[in-house]
Every structure is written in structure tokens, then in C-alpha cells.
Design a protein around this motif. Structure first.
Motif, PDB file in Angstrom:
ATOM      1  N   SER A   1       0.739  10.085  -3.685  1.00  0.00           N
ATOM      2  CA  SER A   1       1.389  11.059  -2.820  1.00  0.00           C
ATOM      3  C   SER A   1       0.719  12.409  -2.975  1.00  0.00           C
ATOM      4  O   SER A   1       0.271  12.793  -4.048  1.00  0.00           O
ATOM      5  CB  SER A   1       2.873  11.126  -3.117  1.00  0.00           C
TER       6      SER A   1
ATOM      7  N   HIS B   1       2.097   1.914  -3.523  1.00  0.00           N
ATOM      8  CA  HIS B   1       1.059   2.299  -4.482  1.00  0.00           C
ATOM      9  C   HIS B   1       0.165   3.440  -3.984  1.00  0.00           C
ATOM     10  O   HIS B   1      -0.884   3.698  -4.551  1.00  0.00           O
ATOM     11  CB  HIS B   1       0.198   1.082  -4.835  1.00  0.00           C
ATOM     12  N   ARG B   2       0.595   4.087  -2.924  1.00  0.00           N
ATOM     13  CA  ARG B   2      -0.182   5.196  -2.364  1.00  0.00           C
ATOM     14  C   ARG B   2       0.033   6.446  -3.220  1.00  0.00           C
ATOM     15  O   ARG B   2       1.147   6.728  -3.654  1.00  0.00           O
ATOM     16  CB  ARG B   2       0.267   5.462  -0.935  1.00  0.00           C
TER      17      ARG B   2
ATOM     18  N   LYS C   1       0.827  -1.211   0.000  1.00  0.00           N
ATOM     19  CA  LYS C   1       0.000   0.000   0.000  1.00  0.00           C
ATOM     20  C   LYS C   1       0.858   1.256   0.000  1.00  0.00           C
ATOM     21  O   LYS C   1       0.495   2.259  -0.619  1.00  0.00           O
ATOM     22  CB  LYS C   1      -0.922   0.000   1.214  1.00  0.00           C
ATOM     23  N   ASN C   2       1.995   1.200   0.676  1.00  0.00           N
ATOM     24  CA  ASN C   2       2.881   2.359   0.698  1.00  0.00           C
ATOM     25  C   ASN C   2       3.486   2.618  -0.677  1.00  0.00           C
ATOM     26  O   ASN C   2       3.624   3.771  -1.087  1.00  0.00           O
ATOM     27  CB  ASN C   2       3.993   2.164   1.730  1.00  0.00           C
TER      28      ASN C   2
ATOM     29  N   SER D   1      -2.980   8.665   6.989  1.00  0.00           N
ATOM     30  CA  SER D   1      -2.729   7.308   6.503  1.00  0.00           C
ATOM     31  C   SER D   1      -1.272   6.906   6.736  1.00  0.00           C
ATOM     32  O   SER D   1      -0.982   5.750   7.046  1.00  0.00           O
ATOM     33  CB  SER D   1      -3.087   7.175   5.030  1.00  0.00           C
TER      34      SER D   1
ATOM     35  N   TYR E   1      -3.778  12.179   3.819  1.00  0.00           N
ATOM     36  CA  TYR E   1      -2.527  11.521   3.450  1.00  0.00           C
ATOM     37  C   TYR E   1      -1.627  11.341   4.680  1.00  0.00           C
ATOM     38  O   TYR E   1      -1.094  10.259   4.917  1.00  0.00           O
ATOM     39  CB  TYR E   1      -1.805  12.347   2.387  1.00  0.00           C
TER      40      TYR E   1
END
Length: 129
Positions: A68, A65-66, A62-63, A85, A82
Motif C-alpha cells: 500500500s 499482497h499489494r 494480488k490485492n 493498479s 498504485y
């Protein structure tokens, strides 16, 4: 998703309690019983290591594909979401690491106590000879 983290939190809390109970000074008879009881639970509880490792992989994915939100195009709400999360992900990484580390500590404490018991038995046999 929150249920997974709730379960992991309860497991980590239980591991903390077990680690504290194992390290309290008891008479040898009580200590042997507590260690044998915890040792019986250790093998089925090993699944926490795999569960926490899976959760760590999920956090990593997830990090990576997060989306920004660091440019000036983002609104204050998006930036707050953001950052929230990111903080949640960091908290969950600490929770996973704590679960794995506490399981390892409990395992080593039980192994240490069992080895100590075996050495005491060997000493008694040696004295009897």
C-alpha cells in the motif's frame, strides 16, 4: 498477463453479441436453429466460468499482497502507479463478473426457448388427441 485479459474481453464481447442475437425477434424456424447452435456451443464455453473465477482469485490474492502506498513517504509516481493498479483491478473484476453473468444469461435464454418449444409440442399433441 495482458493476454489473459484480452482473451476474457473478447469472450465477453462475443457473449454480448450472442445474447443480443438470441433476444432478437426471429421467425420460429430461425429461432430454433439459432438456439440449437448456441446450445451446442454452451457446454464447451462453460470453461469461461472457471477461467473468470480463477482470475477473480488471482485479483484477490494480488490485492491482499499489494504494497500500500498511502503514507506521505510515497512519491507522486508511486502513488499514481498504485492508483492505476487499483483501477485496473476494479476493471478486471467487472470484466470477470460480466463474463460469468452473461454466460448465465445465455444459458437461461437457451433453456427458456427449449422449454417453450417442448411446451408447444406438448400442446400440439394434446390438441391432436
Amino acid at each position: 498477463m495482458a493476454l489473459q485479459w484480452l482473451i476474457l474481453s473478447y469472450v465477453v464481447a462475443a457473449e454480448v453479441v450472442i445474447a443480443v442475437v438470441l433476444t432478437l425477434p426471429y421467425p420460429m424456424v430461425v429461432k430454433k436453429r439459432v438456439v440449437s447452435l448456441v446450445s451446442l456451443v454452451l457446454q464447451p464455453a462453460a470453461s469461461i466460468v472457471a477461467f473468470a473465477a480463477f482470475q477473480l482469485c488471482d485479483i484477490y490474492w494480488k490485492n491482499e499482497h499489494r504494497l500500500s502506498c498511502s503514507s506521505e513517504v510515497c512519491t507522486a509516481t508511486e502513488r499514481d502507479r498504485y492508483e492505476k493498479s487499483i483501477y485496473k483491478a476494479q476493471r478486471n473484476v467487472v470484466l470477470c463478473a460480466a463474463g460469468i453473468l452473461l454466460y448465465w444469461c445465455i444459458y437461461r435464454i437457451c433453456k427458456y426457448n427449449k422449454d417453450l418449444e417442448l411446451l408447444e409440442e406438448a400442446e400440439k399433441r394434446h390438441k391432436d388427441e
